[in-house]
Write an enzyme that holds these catalytic residues in place. Structure first.
Site, PDB file in Angstrom:
ATOM      1  N   ASP A  50       0.760  -1.222   0.013  1.00 19.46           N
ATOM      2  CA  ASP A  50      -0.203  -0.137  -0.055  1.00 19.46           C
ATOM      3  C   ASP A  50       0.853   1.239  -0.035  1.00 19.46           C
ATOM      4  OD1 ASP A  50      -1.726  -2.101   0.265  1.00 19.46           O
ATOM      5  OD2 ASP A  50      -2.202  -1.438   2.631  1.00 19.46           O
ATOM      6  N   ARG A 301      18.579  -5.630  -9.303  1.00 19.69           N
ATOM      7  CA  ARG A 301      17.344  -6.373  -9.261  1.00 19.69           C
ATOM      8  C   ARG A 301      16.329  -6.062 -10.230  1.00 19.69           C
ATOM      9  NH1 ARG A 301      14.509  -6.875  -3.406  1.00 19.69           N
ATOM     10  NH2 ARG A 301      13.103  -7.953  -4.653  1.00 19.69           N
ATOM     11  N   TYR A 309      24.278  -4.561   0.019  1.00 21.99           N
ATOM     12  CA  TYR A 309      24.633  -5.061   1.325  1.00 21.99           C
ATOM     13  C   TYR A 309      25.764  -4.136   1.975  1.00 21.99           C
ATOM     14  CZ  TYR A 309      22.691  -9.632   0.314  1.00 21.99           C
ATOM     15  OH  TYR A 309      21.907 -10.699   0.063  1.00 21.99           O
ATOM     16  N   PRO A 384      24.477 -14.058   4.109  1.00 22.86           N
ATOM     17  CA  PRO A 384      23.812 -13.939   2.632  1.00 22.86           C
ATOM     18  C   PRO A 384      24.585 -13.280   1.439  1.00 22.86           C
ATOM     19  CG  PRO A 384      22.645 -12.491   4.398  1.00 22.86           C
ATOM     20  CD  PRO A 384      24.137 -13.025   4.832  1.00 22.86           C
TER      21      PRO A 384
HETATM   22  P1  FAD Z   1      13.771 -20.430   5.767  1.00 26.64           P
HETATM   23  O1  FAD Z   1      13.848 -19.644   4.533  1.00 26.64           O
HETATM   24  O2  FAD Z   1      14.030 -19.722   7.122  1.00 26.64           O
HETATM   25  O3  FAD Z   1      12.451 -21.030   5.657  1.00 26.64           O
HETATM   26  C1  FAD Z   1      12.014 -21.632   6.984  1.00 26.64           C
HETATM   27  C2  FAD Z   1      10.615 -21.630   7.119  1.00 26.64           C
HETATM   28  O4  FAD Z   1      10.088 -22.327   8.278  1.00 26.64           O
HETATM   29  C3  FAD Z   1       9.866 -20.347   7.448  1.00 26.64           C
HETATM   30  O5  FAD Z   1       8.888 -20.171   6.279  1.00 26.64           O
HETATM   31  C4  FAD Z   1       9.337 -20.137   8.607  1.00 26.64           C
HETATM   32  O6  FAD Z   1       8.212 -19.458   8.839  1.00 26.64           O
HETATM   33  C5  FAD Z   1       8.853 -21.624   9.051  1.00 26.64           C
HETATM   34  N1  FAD Z   1       9.101 -22.347  10.285  1.00 26.64           N
HETATM   35  C6  FAD Z   1      10.207 -21.779  11.400  1.00 26.64           C
HETATM   36  N2  FAD Z   1      10.032 -22.357  12.501  1.00 26.64           N
HETATM   37  C7  FAD Z   1       8.645 -22.944  12.348  1.00 26.64           C
HETATM   38  C8  FAD Z   1       7.936 -23.737  13.107  1.00 26.64           C
HETATM   39  N3  FAD Z   1       8.463 -24.104  14.423  1.00 26.64           N
HETATM   40  N4  FAD Z   1       6.969 -24.268  12.617  1.00 26.64           N
HETATM   41  C9  FAD Z   1       6.318 -24.357  11.628  1.00 26.64           C
HETATM   42  N5  FAD Z   1       7.013 -23.358  10.836  1.00 26.64           N
HETATM   43  C10 FAD Z   1       8.309 -22.922  10.964  1.00 26.64           C
HETATM   44  N6  FAD Z   1      20.146 -16.759   0.257  1.00 26.64           N
HETATM   45  C11 FAD Z   1      20.475 -17.060  -1.181  1.00 26.64           C
HETATM   46  O7  FAD Z   1      20.605 -18.265  -1.819  1.00 26.64           O
HETATM   47  N7  FAD Z   1      20.381 -15.720  -2.068  1.00 26.64           N
HETATM   48  C12 FAD Z   1      20.299 -14.661  -1.277  1.00 26.64           C
HETATM   49  O8  FAD Z   1      20.301 -13.630  -2.077  1.00 26.64           O
HETATM   50  C13 FAD Z   1      20.025 -14.486   0.059  1.00 26.64           C
HETATM   51  N8  FAD Z   1      19.866 -13.382   0.663  1.00 26.64           N
HETATM   52  C14 FAD Z   1      19.671 -13.242   2.003  1.00 26.64           C
HETATM   53  C15 FAD Z   1      19.367 -11.981   2.358  1.00 26.64           C
HETATM   54  C16 FAD Z   1      18.859 -11.891   3.731  1.00 26.64           C
HETATM   55  C17 FAD Z   1      18.958 -10.633   4.521  1.00 26.64           C
HETATM   56  C18 FAD Z   1      18.844 -13.256   4.630  1.00 26.64           C
HETATM   57  C19 FAD Z   1      18.510 -12.974   5.981  1.00 26.64           C
HETATM   58  C20 FAD Z   1      19.183 -14.282   4.002  1.00 26.64           C
HETATM   59  C21 FAD Z   1      19.495 -14.187   2.577  1.00 26.64           C
HETATM   60  N9  FAD Z   1      19.476 -15.481   1.952  1.00 26.64           N
HETATM   61  C22 FAD Z   1      19.995 -15.671   0.667  1.00 26.64           C
HETATM   62  C23 FAD Z   1      19.447 -16.921   2.863  1.00 26.64           C
HETATM   63  C24 FAD Z   1      18.268 -17.501   2.632  1.00 26.64           C
HETATM   64  O9  FAD Z   1      17.333 -16.643   2.919  1.00 26.64           O
HETATM   65  C25 FAD Z   1      18.107 -18.729   3.589  1.00 26.64           C
HETATM   66  O10 FAD Z   1      19.361 -19.434   3.333  1.00 26.64           O
HETATM   67  C26 FAD Z   1      17.201 -19.476   3.111  1.00 26.64           C
HETATM   68  O11 FAD Z   1      15.841 -18.782   2.793  1.00 26.64           O
HETATM   69  C27 FAD Z   1      16.956 -20.915   3.572  1.00 26.64           C
HETATM   70  O12 FAD Z   1      15.754 -21.530   3.427  1.00 26.64           O
HETATM   71  P2  FAD Z   1      15.045 -22.705   4.458  1.00 26.64           P
HETATM   72  O13 FAD Z   1      13.883 -22.939   3.656  1.00 26.64           O
HETATM   73  O14 FAD Z   1      16.055 -23.523   4.725  1.00 26.64           O
HETATM   74  O15 FAD Z   1      14.900 -21.759   5.567  1.00 26.64           O
END
Ligand code: FAD
Length: 711
Positions: A50, A301, A309, A384
């Site tokens: 929004d 992007r 960063y 990241p």
């Molecule tokens: P997550 O993405 O953390 O997903 C975990 C999911 O589990 C979430 O949806 C959460 O809500 C859910 N969850 C957690 N606990 C529970 C629970 N107890 N019960 C139910 N659900 C739960 N990676 C890249 O490859 N390229 C990038 O450019 C990049 N940029 C980034 C920038 C930032 C600022 C950050 C913080 C990270 C970045 N990363 C990047 C890293 C990337 O976001 C993570 O490595 C990636 O999201 C990991 O994926 P995942 O599915 O393991 O965990």
């Protein structure tokens, strides 16, 4: 009180981030009974744009993160039919510029180089925000059920749900038909499922940072007094914790599952803005080292946005304690302005911001009793900036998904599940080592001259960057020997740079093994893709497009010139052996209807392969010298009484009418005089190289005996 509902499920996935969604996609393609839960409301991710009235001509994403897709991830998504959507919408990055201080302390461009190494993959690195990525995954999952006879167990993300207990009946873990895991689930309200600061400030992503505390204990406490708490008991064969860095699943597995590693003193801010600037390389990926104000990385992007960063030197002066109150959007932006000066930087629109502390940690164990698995950030975390987290996390479950699915379908031996930890822990460790080195080089102060030993030499930095391409593209993954990867143990190489490939080929040559037969199909590495021509139609294809992620193994027969009578009879003898001896042992399984490539756009066509092993033939004869139906054994063009012959299994390595010559034999490193047999796993990694001659057939049979169950 009403009884607590109870149900059985083959796989429960906790967490719907990149790792959880990739797993759900695989299991939907394989028709496995699966549930996936996530603690967040989807309002965190959608529909809240929004504040953008002044920029209403642009369509912004209400995103939380932007992801850099590496070439291997795009190949994987393409194998599910969703890679082209990412590729079309994403911003592709072709060039990277290095900016360093000149002798007067002013930043200047030192060099510009390609952001990708040519020829490694048909894809290059690109950037897209998380909201779109999630949408493509969800569409891909839905496309697995296109037929009217849709299974009742269609996978849908169940949001605002958390697990509150997990127990394992260890006496039943070896029983394939048992459901030895019991999990209690609990629902959350919209408010409980929304991170606190998200309620007040939409662009503030600190809740997503490693500087934020785990909010699960608070959620449970908040819901404690609620009368309408709904609980459910699930009995599962397998649970996969894809629940991010604070993983509840990991914490519930006990002390053996602790993460090890360290946090550094480096704090970085992240800003997603539409920049107003005179900095000339703003649409390039840039690495800027200022003289004394820290470093800045620019990631261009989609939608005119850039991600910055920004190193925050003032929140932890001299590496001291971090003052979190100093981490604000304004402070991060000011730091960016300082680093990029004397160029001007401003913005009207900020989409998202956050900050994080660099640290690298990895878990010791990735599974418990081959029943509970951990994937993604739940078992490895790092900074990241190198753009690896989402890619490596997705690739964890890309590795696990087909194994779990085929074990549930009773096709794959259960012991093979042990290869998940073997293969992915190695990659996590390589990632941590890479990130450690890269973060130190990028966060370090630039060296003043060659005598400045504590500073980072810019030559060292750009060399490290150039050498890292194979690793960061995801194409350098090289799994260790196991029942799934047949290669001599001494060739277990864990380097992460460009030397790997050359080293390996040399090592394999000197080992005089079968590995010389296809020099660029290295067991443990991904089977590459080259253009080939369909024998039946002259249409050009990337061979990967004929190898979708549908749970099948592929036996690729590099036959050489099948217009030669002796070669043709060898290939047809192989065909007879395959159709009478090998393939009947491993009949096809009922795959989900959407398993065809590009299921979202193609009409449903039932699969015609008689076996879980798909046979593809690539030859070098002239198309006009071979009549497919007349000259080749029917295993190379299987017949279905309702659909006729399958014309999609035989290909030629020759010039196409309009798209040049793919030179596939050269690309795969196969000598047409010799030929080769290559087993490719359902995830596209090479399992075995064998001779086209009879001695190779027994090798192929042995490999499959080691991993598949016979009927
Ligand atoms: P997550 O993405 O953390 O997903 C975990 C999911 O589990 C979430 O949806 C959460 O809500 C859910 N969850 C957690 N606990 C529970 C629970 N107890 N019960 C139910 N659900 C739960 N990676 C890249 O490859 N390229 C990038 O450019 C990049 N940029 C980034 C920038 C930032 C600022 C950050 C913080 C990270 C970045 N990363 C990047 C890293 C990337 O976001 C993570 O490595 C990636 O999201 C990991 O994926 P995942 O599915 O393991 O965990």
């Amino acid at each position: 009180m009403a009884p607590i509902p109870q149900s059985n499920v083959d796989v429960l996935i906790v967490g719907a981030g990149p790792a959880g969604l990739m797993l759900a996609l695989w299991l939907s393609r394989l028709g496995v009974v699966t549930r996936i839960i996530d603690k967040r409301t989807d309002k965190v991710f959608s529909g809240q744009a929004d504040g953008l009235a002044s920029l209403d001509k642009m369509t912004f994403s209400p995103t939380k993160l932007c992801f850099r897709f590496q070439a291997r991830s795009l190949e994987i998504l393409d194998s599910f039919g969703i890679g082209d959507r990412v590729w079309k919408e994403a911003n592709q990055m072709f060039e990277v510029s290095f900016w360093n201080p000149n002798p007067d302390g002013r930043i200047q461009r030192n060099s510009r180089v390609s952001n990708n190494v040519a020829g490694l993959s048909r894809f290059t690195e690109c950037v897209l925000h998380q909201g779109r990525m999630e949408k493509f995954f969800l569409d891909g999952i839905a496309a697995s059920y296109p037929h009217p006879a849709t299974p009742t167990h269609q996978i849908k993300v169940e949001r605002m749900v958390i697990p509150t207990s997990l127990s394992i009946d260890e006496t039943r873990v070896d029983d394939e038909d048992a459901y030895p895991l019991t999990i209690t689930l609990q629902n959350l309200t919209e408010e409980e499922a929304t991170p606190t600061q998200r309620l007040s400030n939409l662009s503030d992503g600190l809740f997503r940072s490693n500087l934020a505390n785990d909010d699960i204990p608070q959620m449970i406490e908040n819901s404690g007094g609620r009368k309408d708490v709904r609980e459910e008991i699930i009995r599962a064969k397998y649970v996969v914790g894809c629940d991010g860095a604070h993983s509840w699943t990991r914490k519930n597995l006990g002390k053996d599952f602790e993460m090890h590693g360290e946090m550094t003193d480096y704090i970085w801010g992240v800003l997603d803005i539409v920049p107003i600037t005179n900095f000339p390389d703003i649409r390039n990926r840039c690495m800027i080292h200022s003289e004394s104000s820290g470093s800045l990385m620019i990631i261009p992007r989609e939608n005119k946005m850039v991600r910055l960063y920004i190193q925050l030197t003032e929140v932890s002066p001299n590496g001291g304690r971090i003052d979190r109150s100093l981490i604000t959007q304004e402070a991060i932006f000011k730091a960016a302005q300082k680093i990029i000066s004397p160029y001007k930087l401003d913005y009207h629109y900020c989409d998202w911001w956050t900050a994080y502390q660099i640290g690298q940690r990895v878990g010791d164990k990735f599974d418990k009793l081959n029943r509970v698995f951990l994937a993604g950030d739940a078992v490895h975390t790092h900074s990241p900036k190198a753009g690896q987290g989402m890619n490596v996390s997705m690739q964890d479950t890309y590795n696990l998904g087909w194994k779990l699915g085929l074990v549930c379908k009773k096709v794959l031996r259960r012991e093979v599940l042990s290869t998940y930890e073997l293969e992915r822990k190695q990659i996590a460790k390589e990632l941590i080592a890479f990130d450690h080195k890269f973060s130190r080089l990028f966060s370090g102060r630039p060296a003043k001259d060659i005598l400045d030993e504590t500073g980072v030499s810019m030559e060292e930095f750009s060399n490290a960057f150039n050498m890292s391409h194979l690793f960061t593209s995801g194409l350098g993954v090289n799994y260790q020997p196991s029942p799934l990867v047949s290669k001599p143990a001494e060739h277990r190489i864990v380097k992460t740079d460009l030397e790997v490939k050359a080293d390996q080929v040399a090592a394999y040559d000197s080992a005089q093994s079968t590995l010389y037969l296809a020099k660029n199909c290295i067991p443990g590495m991904r089977f590459p893709s080259f253009q080939v021509i369909a024998h039946s139609s002259a249409q050009h294809w990337q061979l990967h497009h004929k190898m979708p992620s549908d749970g099948r193994f592929r036996l690729v027969v590099f036959s050489g010139d099948i217009s030669q009578p002796t070669r043709q009879s060898l290939v047809n003898d192989l065909g007879s052996w395959l159709s009478t001896d090998l393939l009947p042992k491993y009949p096809t399984i009922a795959l989900s209807p959407g398993s065809e490539p590009h299921a979202g756009t193609m009409k449903f066509m039932p699969d015609r392969s008689p076996s879980i092993i798909d046979v593809l033939l690539i030859h070098t004869a002239k198309r006009s010298d071979v009549e497919m139906l007349r000259d080749l054994h029917h295993v190379y063009h299987p017949f279905d009484p309702k659909l006729g012959w399958d014309y999609d299994k035989v290909f030629v390595d020759e010039e196409s009418y309009h798209h040049g010559n793919g030179r596939a034999y050269e690309g795969y490193g196969v000598d047409p005089e010799e030929g080769a047999l290559v087993i490719v796993r359902p995830d596209g990694y090479v399992g075995l190289l064998a001779s086209l001659e009879r001695k190779g057939w027994e090798e192929v049979a042995k490999w499959f005996r080691g991993v598949l169950r016979t009927v």
